[in-house]
Design an enzyme around this catalytic site. Sequence first.
Site, PDB file in Angstrom:
ATOM      1  N   PRO A 245      -5.746  -3.731   7.113  1.00 58.15           N
ATOM      2  CA  PRO A 245      -5.485  -3.935   8.540  1.00 58.15           C
ATOM      3  C   PRO A 245      -6.205  -2.875   9.361  1.00 58.15           C
ATOM      4  CG  PRO A 245      -3.613  -2.844   7.513  1.00 58.15           C
ATOM      5  CD  PRO A 245      -4.607  -3.105   6.418  1.00 58.15           C
TER       6      PRO A 245
ATOM      7  N   HIS B 227       0.806  -1.224   0.000  1.00 60.80           N
ATOM      8  CA  HIS B 227       0.000   0.000   0.000  1.00 60.80           C
ATOM      9  C   HIS B 227       0.848   1.287   0.000  1.00 60.80           C
ATOM     10  CE1 HIS B 227      -0.604  -1.196   4.494  1.00 60.80           C
ATOM     11  NE2 HIS B 227       0.397  -0.349   4.443  1.00 60.80           N
TER      12      HIS B 227
ATOM     13  N   MET C 178      -4.633  -1.459  15.883  1.00 54.26           N
ATOM     14  CA  MET C 178      -4.435  -2.511  16.873  1.00 54.26           C
ATOM     15  C   MET C 178      -5.715  -2.743  17.691  1.00 54.26           C
ATOM     16  SD  MET C 178      -1.818  -2.197  20.004  1.00 54.26           S
ATOM     17  CE  MET C 178      -2.651  -0.691  20.471  1.00 54.26           C
TER      18      MET C 178
ATOM     19  N   HIS D 177      -6.418   1.743   2.705  1.00 54.39           N
ATOM     20  CA  HIS D 177      -5.360   0.849   3.198  1.00 54.39           C
ATOM     21  C   HIS D 177      -5.470   0.553   4.683  1.00 54.39           C
ATOM     22  CE1 HIS D 177      -3.408   4.129   5.264  1.00 54.39           C
ATOM     23  NE2 HIS D 177      -2.279   3.502   5.421  1.00 54.39           N
TER      24      HIS D 177
ATOM     25  N   GLY E 272      -6.971   4.569   9.072  1.00 58.85           N
ATOM     26  CA  GLY E 272      -6.525   5.957   8.924  1.00 58.85           C
ATOM     27  C   GLY E 272      -6.535   6.675  10.259  1.00 58.85           C
TER      28      GLY E 272
ATOM     29  N   SER F 261     -10.057  -6.115  11.139  1.00 59.97           N
ATOM     30  CA  SER F 261      -9.415  -5.980   9.831  1.00 59.97           C
ATOM     31  C   SER F 261     -10.377  -6.566   8.798  1.00 59.97           C
ATOM     32  CB  SER F 261      -8.096  -6.738   9.809  1.00 59.97           C
ATOM     33  OG  SER F 261      -7.189  -6.204  10.753  1.00 59.97           O
TER      34      SER F 261
END
Lengths: 136, 482
Positions: free
Chosen positions: B379, B334, B382, B405, B408, B386
């Site tokens: 992804p 990405h 954390m 991607h 953000g 995903s």
Amino acid sequence: MSPWHRWVDHTSEVQLQVGAESLGGLAAEAGRALGLLLLRGAAAEPAGPPRELAVSSADREALLVDWLNEILFVAETELWVPVEFELREASPIRLRGVVRGVPVEDAPSIVKAATLHGLQVEEREGGLQAEVIFDV
Amino acid sequence: MNETPTTPTLPSVRLNANLVEIPVSARPDMRVPARVWADEELWQQISRDRTLPQLLNVATLPGITGSAQAMPDAHEGYGFPVGGVAAFRARDGVISPGGVGYDINCGVRLLASEVEAAELGRSRLEGIVHDLARSIPSGMGQGSHLRFAKTDLDRVLAEGCSYLAERGLALPEDLKTIEAQGSLAVADPAGVSERAKHRGGGQLGSIGSGNHFVEVQRVETVFDLEAAEALGLWVEQVVILVHTGSRGLGHQVCTDWVRSMDAVMARHGIQLPDRELACAPFESPEGKKYFGAMCAAANFAFSNRQAITYAAREVFRRALGNGGHLRVVYDVAHNMAKLERHGEEDLVVHRKGATRAFGPSHPETPEAYRRIGQPVLIPGSMGTASYVLVGTDEGLGLSFGSTCHGAGRAMSRRAAKKIQSGSEVRKALEDRGIIVRCASAGELAEEAPHAYKDVDRVVEVVHQAGLARKVARLVPLGVIKG
């Protein structure tokens, strides 16, 4: 003007504002700020012999970025984070200084590079000020 | 110097529920309009920082075609906004190292196991997460457990994953489901400086810091049964998501080439609103040499994720014996510039924090996925979900075959730390049953879920807009942070 720096908010990166009386002072203060950031609060007590850092660039904006990227390179490849700077040469196209640093066990985390984004070294309030964004 | 980022009032037109256009007349130096894929809430978030002024800067670059685009996860970066997509005509357009970024081929790899979460049980899962954390070095400068001689590194740069297969670190079938088979043929190690090799050469097989991670996840929801079946995914299956890039090697390649491009722009008659957009004509000697160096760093990144795959396979084999096989579902970049054919034109498509998303009929979609489209791996931050999506044929015309991607970032690291400390973030994740392995409490606080946009909303926009199709939602069981 006493050298100063502060970190300002950026959505994804890290942004440094720095000021000093001269270009040499600006490079020293920006380098110190970066060193403290890389140490992430660990003691910034220099140890071991000093070494020389030098960079040459097209103009003083590129010079400041190249200087900071040299510090990153040394910190990451030699496990030695520069924190004290004595500038011996500071022209708009060359910086040379004697530097003392802190040995570290692991290559310091956080910063990938200093960038040229929006960078201007400006004459203000009887000295020089700059703003540098680091990619983290 | 202004502490509060300001976004000038820009003329904008909402073209549909998920797309806003800023016309080419918004600034006299723009060559094309700017387009932002966002619903109203994300548009408001994106408008708060310097994303839009940065996107308009991109719209001024020579040879740009169509529109400068921002994905729904976009936020301010340095030069290009993160989440930016721009395509330049190869014949008279530019290539920009800053438009790719310092983490060249930062990307994501999904590995599918053959077990379900309940089969593992808590104790065995904890053992696997612990072993993964021990076997895969993390932290920015952390080096590799693998040892490569200098000549090996040159072959990694030139050949990528096919060299790792020769070394026994990749299975032949792995290469079939990696973007470009994990090996960009135009890679030119000669453009990679000795400094770059010195800085990152020893880091193959390591995660790095920041938002990079390895997560053990569970397939929570399948939205598209046919596509999930083609990808070999099912509800409750345990999967591994790897998010990392080219480490110090890529960082130094970009540093070196921003400097080089900055020095030659005047000779090429290029004037820019921002020096970090430093670029050169794609067909110039500098443009070609950077492209070769970037592809070499990209091969290093594919190989980095492959070396992590090797380590993860060893961990699963130790834990589960013959039942511990991990299959590469897909691996996608990405942060990359690719030379692609779009219609009648060769374009250099820069995706900076944006994922390529080709549809079923595109020749670069792997043979195994020709019925469904190229897998897109998103992804989450954390501890959040995903996604697995697939590209659409329609997306090629809408966004040069690109999509978001990640979630953000929505707030600065400092602001995130003010909301929750690292230990509070750790506790919140552990209270949800997520196993966390991260040495730095500071990094945990900086990467906390509240620092990011809502990934579900971001993914819904690209799904509704037709840029990619939702296949599955994955949730974390264990997190290993860089």
